[in-house]
Design a protein around this motif. Structure first.
Motif, PDB file in Angstrom:
ATOM      1  N   UNK A 106       0.866  -1.178   0.000  1.00  0.00           N
ATOM      2  CA  UNK A 106       0.000   0.000   0.000  1.00  0.00           C
ATOM      3  C   UNK A 106       0.902   1.227   0.000  1.00  0.00           C
ATOM      4  N   UNK A 107       0.596   2.200  -0.851  1.00  0.00           N
ATOM      5  CA  UNK A 107       1.439   3.380  -1.002  1.00  0.00           C
ATOM      6  C   UNK A 107       0.707   4.649  -0.567  1.00  0.00           C
ATOM      7  N   UNK A 108       1.422   5.474   0.205  1.00  0.00           N
ATOM      8  CA  UNK A 108       0.874   6.728   0.716  1.00  0.00           C
ATOM      9  C   UNK A 108       1.901   7.830   0.479  1.00  0.00           C
ATOM     10  N   UNK A 109       1.423   8.973   0.013  1.00  0.00           N
ATOM     11  CA  UNK A 109       2.303  10.119  -0.158  1.00  0.00           C
ATOM     12  C   UNK A 109       1.717  11.345   0.502  1.00  0.00           C
ATOM     13  N   UNK A 110       2.585  12.205   1.004  1.00  0.00           N
ATOM     14  CA  UNK A 110       2.152  13.477   1.574  1.00  0.00           C
ATOM     15  C   UNK A 110       2.921  14.591   0.875  1.00  0.00           C
ATOM     16  N   UNK A 111       2.306  15.751   0.796  1.00  0.00           N
ATOM     17  CA  UNK A 111       2.958  16.878   0.132  1.00  0.00           C
ATOM     18  C   UNK A 111       2.510  18.186   0.757  1.00  0.00           C
ATOM     19  N   UNK A 112       3.391  19.160   0.724  1.00  0.00           N
ATOM     20  CA  UNK A 112       3.051  20.478   1.215  1.00  0.00           C
ATOM     21  C   UNK A 112       2.168  21.249   0.250  1.00  0.00           C
ATOM     22  N   UNK A 116      -0.484  17.610  -4.351  1.00  0.00           N
ATOM     23  CA  UNK A 116      -0.315  16.302  -3.736  1.00  0.00           C
ATOM     24  C   UNK A 116       1.006  15.661  -4.106  1.00  0.00           C
ATOM     25  N   UNK A 117       1.116  14.390  -3.831  1.00  0.00           N
ATOM     26  CA  UNK A 117       2.373  13.647  -3.975  1.00  0.00           C
ATOM     27  C   UNK A 117       2.345  12.674  -5.147  1.00  0.00           C
ATOM     28  N   UNK A 118       1.807  13.105  -6.264  1.00  0.00           N
ATOM     29  CA  UNK A 118       1.657  12.220  -7.427  1.00  0.00           C
ATOM     30  C   UNK A 118       2.986  11.652  -7.893  1.00  0.00           C
ATOM     31  N   UNK A 119       4.003  12.487  -8.011  1.00  0.00           N
ATOM     32  CA  UNK A 119       5.302  11.996  -8.483  1.00  0.00           C
ATOM     33  C   UNK A 119       5.916  11.003  -7.510  1.00  0.00           C
ATOM     34  N   UNK A 120       5.761  11.277  -6.234  1.00  0.00           N
ATOM     35  CA  UNK A 120       6.275  10.372  -5.205  1.00  0.00           C
ATOM     36  C   UNK A 120       5.588   9.013  -5.290  1.00  0.00           C
ATOM     37  N   UNK A 121       4.276   9.023  -5.425  1.00  0.00           N
ATOM     38  CA  UNK A 121       3.528   7.770  -5.525  1.00  0.00           C
ATOM     39  C   UNK A 121       3.911   7.005  -6.788  1.00  0.00           C
ATOM     40  N   UNK A 122       4.076   7.707  -7.893  1.00  0.00           N
ATOM     41  CA  UNK A 122       4.511   7.043  -9.129  1.00  0.00           C
ATOM     42  C   UNK A 122       5.896   6.435  -8.968  1.00  0.00           C
ATOM     43  N   UNK A 134       3.649  -6.209  -5.601  1.00  0.00           N
ATOM     44  CA  UNK A 134       2.332  -5.894  -6.160  1.00  0.00           C
ATOM     45  C   UNK A 134       1.774  -4.655  -5.470  1.00  0.00           C
ATOM     46  N   UNK A 135       2.097  -3.464  -5.965  1.00  0.00           N
ATOM     47  CA  UNK A 135       1.498  -2.273  -5.366  1.00  0.00           C
ATOM     48  C   UNK A 135       0.004  -2.232  -5.656  1.00  0.00           C
ATOM     49  N   UNK A 136      -0.772  -1.886  -4.637  1.00  0.00           N
ATOM     50  CA  UNK A 136      -2.216  -1.767  -4.844  1.00  0.00           C
ATOM     51  C   UNK A 136      -2.493  -0.665  -5.864  1.00  0.00           C
ATOM     52  N   UNK A 137      -3.509  -0.841  -6.701  1.00  0.00           N
ATOM     53  CA  UNK A 137      -3.796   0.177  -7.721  1.00  0.00           C
ATOM     54  C   UNK A 137      -4.299   1.491  -7.143  1.00  0.00           C
ATOM     55  N   UNK A 138      -4.944   1.438  -5.977  1.00  0.00           N
ATOM     56  CA  UNK A 138      -5.387   2.692  -5.366  1.00  0.00           C
ATOM     57  C   UNK A 138      -4.309   3.158  -4.394  1.00  0.00           C
ATOM     58  N   UNK A 139      -3.885   4.390  -4.578  1.00  0.00           N
ATOM     59  CA  UNK A 139      -2.889   4.998  -3.705  1.00  0.00           C
ATOM     60  C   UNK A 139      -3.529   6.246  -3.110  1.00  0.00           C
ATOM     61  N   UNK A 140      -2.955   6.747  -2.016  1.00  0.00           N
ATOM     62  CA  UNK A 140      -3.544   7.927  -1.386  1.00  0.00           C
ATOM     63  C   UNK A 140      -2.476   9.004  -1.231  1.00  0.00           C
ATOM     64  N   UNK A 141      -2.841  10.198  -1.664  1.00  0.00           N
ATOM     65  CA  UNK A 141      -1.994  11.374  -1.529  1.00  0.00           C
ATOM     66  C   UNK A 141      -2.683  12.368  -0.601  1.00  0.00           C
ATOM     67  N   UNK A 142      -1.917  12.894   0.343  1.00  0.00           N
ATOM     68  CA  UNK A 142      -2.432  13.904   1.258  1.00  0.00           C
ATOM     69  C   UNK A 142      -1.814  15.245   0.865  1.00  0.00           C
ATOM     70  N   UNK A 143      -2.571  16.081   0.153  1.00  0.00           N
ATOM     71  CA  UNK A 143      -2.038  17.400  -0.229  1.00  0.00           C
ATOM     72  C   UNK A 143      -2.079  18.367   0.947  1.00  0.00           C
ATOM     73  N   UNK A 165      -8.084   4.757   5.455  1.00  0.00           N
ATOM     74  CA  UNK A 165      -8.577   3.573   6.172  1.00  0.00           C
ATOM     75  C   UNK A 165      -8.912   2.452   5.187  1.00  0.00           C
ATOM     76  N   UNK A 166      -9.552   2.796   4.089  1.00  0.00           N
ATOM     77  CA  UNK A 166      -9.869   1.789   3.056  1.00  0.00           C
ATOM     78  C   UNK A 166      -8.593   1.160   2.498  1.00  0.00           C
ATOM     79  N   UNK A 167      -7.532   1.965   2.351  1.00  0.00           N
ATOM     80  CA  UNK A 167      -6.266   1.440   1.850  1.00  0.00           C
ATOM     81  C   UNK A 167      -5.728   0.365   2.789  1.00  0.00           C
ATOM     82  N   UNK A 168      -5.801   0.596   4.096  1.00  0.00           N
ATOM     83  CA  UNK A 168      -5.352  -0.410   5.059  1.00  0.00           C
ATOM     84  C   UNK A 168      -6.178  -1.682   4.995  1.00  0.00           C
ATOM     85  N   UNK A 169      -7.500  -1.520   4.888  1.00  0.00           N
ATOM     86  CA  UNK A 169      -8.380  -2.697   4.797  1.00  0.00           C
ATOM     87  C   UNK A 169      -8.155  -3.452   3.483  1.00  0.00           C
TER      88      UNK A 169
END
Length: 186
Positions: A106-112, A116-122, A134-143, A165-169
């Motif tokens: 599961x991939x998570x990115x944060x950005x100031x 968001x953190x699109x490049x980081x997630x990519x 196998x990275x999950x297809x849904x990733x979450x970015x916190x802008x 939360x859905x990403x963890x589940x």
């Protein structure tokens, strides 16, 4: 089922740690045994590709063992200059396909910034795929992560909180499906 979570930030007020913590808690609630490998508490030296890995500090051996033992991972990074943090990249340089092959991430990115953190997630996605994970297809970015969290560590945006939360589940569910698929083919 063991999940190892790694937040690629050394900042004591890290929003990446907060976001990874939300995903980790949801994975725990979904039945996984989750351990957070805190690079602030267990610093790794700069990876230098030495031929005798036994000369690295004990934290490197411990990190690699925990990576091998895990069935899946939560990886989080702040976006620094359009990519992943140096501390996360350095940690991932210590491992290879042997540790990640066939495991769900599961991939998570944060950005100031607001983008968001699109490049980081990519970038994390490419690293995981290169190491046969196998990275999950849904990733979450916190802008705008510096103002995204409430004092209790949850997100102000309830939809974004739910996505983490859905990403963890989904991680726990995907690891279970992946493991059952492998066992059914044996």
């Amino acid at each position: 089922m063991k999940v190892l979570a790694i937040a690629g930030s050394l900042n004591e007020q890290s929003t990446t740690h907060l976001a990874v913590g939300i995903v980790a808690n949801a994975a725990r609630e979904a039945g996984a045994e989750v351990e957070i490998f805190d690079l602030r508490k267990y610093p790794l030296p700069i990876y230098d590709g030495r031929s005798d890995e036994s000369t690295y500090p004990e934290t490197v051996k411990m990190f690699k063992e925990k990576m091998m033992e895990a069935d899946g991972f939560i990886l989080g990074s702040p976006e620094y200059h359009g990519s992943i943090s140096g501390v996360l990249k350095n940690a991932l340089d210590f491992i290879g396909a042997r540790e990640l092959e066939g495991k769900v991430v599961a991939l998570v990115g944060t950005a100031g910034g607001a983008m968001g953190a699109t490049n980081t997630l990519n970038t994390m996605n490419i690293i995981c795929r290169t190491l046969h994970a196998w990275p999950l297809p849904s990733v979450v970015s916190v802008p705008q992560s510096y103002m995204a969290f409430k004092p209790d560590g949850t997100l102000k945006d309830e939809k974004l909180q739910k996505r983490l939360e859905d990403l963890g589940r989904n991680l726990v569910k995907s690891i279970g499906l992946f493991r059952s698929e492998i066992h059914s083919k044996s």
